[in-house]
Design a protein around this motif. Sequence first.
Motif: not given
Length: 463
Positions: A238-243, A250-261
């Motif tokens: 649920g986030f946009k990686w490109w603005l 927009n990669f340095d965020n908690e949602l992308f971190v959660a996806a990698l995990a």
Amino acid sequence: MSPQKITRREFLRFSAATTVGVLAAACAPPGAAPAPEEEGAPAPAPKEKVVIEWWHGWGGMTGVNAMQAVADAFNEEHEDIQVNRLQVSQINEKYMTAIAGGTPPDVEIGNLQYAQYWARGVVHVLDDWIDASEIIDRDDIFSSSWQEASWQGKTYGVPTVESYLRFALCYNEDLVKEAGLDPDNPPLDWDEAFEWHKAITTFDEAGNIEILGFDPMDAMGGSGPGPPDPFFWPQSYGFKWWLPDEMKFNFDNELFVAALATIKRFYDHVGVEKMAGYRSSYGTWTQSPTASFPAGVQAMIINGYWTPGELVHSAPDKKFRYTWPPNSPERRGIKFQSTGGHFGNIPKGSKHPEEAFKFIEFTTTDKACDIIFSQTGWLGARKSYLEKVDPSKAPGLEFYLRSATEADEMNSSESCPIGGFVGQNWRNTVDAVNFGDKTPEEAARDLQEMCTEELRKQFPELV
């Protein structure tokens, strides 16, 4: 989707057959005097035939034959315009080189990193042609598809040939049942999907994978970012990686971190080295019978609308189901879908741009769509055509057709001008996390910095 991978080294040039018209001589009745020639009225010169050069990247016999059939059908309808089709391997690099050298084809459809061409302004803006067209109706094509075809308010491509929906959770019904799971209640979030993964995965006595529950990076799970293909994991979380309005990543965020995990969690359960060994034995995607999902040694996969048609041929003896992809736990139950695909575009330097646009128009017609669907199973983005598609020959296609109207979110491929660079380094980022070289937090931060620097280098005017 396997047709999007071009691996042949040599060009295969197929010239569309052109028909030379034979002028029939008028014959007078026997014994009749020939009619006198009218002074001052010379016979009109025959109209010069325009030959347009069309490049596409799709290879393989199925794709090449279908593209040739489309060219042949156009040629039969147009005496004054003929299409000469050429399949080009490594088309992304060769197309840009041809444009820079002043020797581009007249029209290109398929297999580009499109956004870099839009952003560099090396292809024609098509808005005036589209708005004047009696064949292309903007309202008849998904708005998300037009977003992918545009850059900063201008339209550079027409969605066509292969431009439909990209996401479903596809699963092998028998493998699910054998694991004691209920195929009527598929997972709605990644915690539930992980429980299925653990229940389904089995190992041999040496600890090697026999049956795999889920590979998060197989097929559309590991594809993108595009266009042509969307980036699955940001949409699932649920986030946009490109603005695009800010020209920022927009990669340095908690949602992308959660996806990698989450991805690492699936790999950790089987062992990253064991997964590598498994992949050395079985391919990915769904076209080949020896790929893990069609072969019946993998239970779940994220893949696009072409999957049912491919599995009819690659796994005719197996039963599959299709449903909405899982979300992060916080988004559990949200139905998300995404368009993706390919675009007809006209390079600057085209010798016959108006005729090239007529060919692009033709590729969106029912006649061309019928040829493409019957020979490849590919679908475009025209809603009025999609309403007439019979899904019965590809069990499961019906889900994708329904999802177009039932989705809570209809997303698109973000038009990032360095999408190819991002895609390669996104996969490297996943490997670094899975093998323990970086934490998800470190990997997200590094990808953010890496992509920002590359954007600054390639497009300094945008940063």
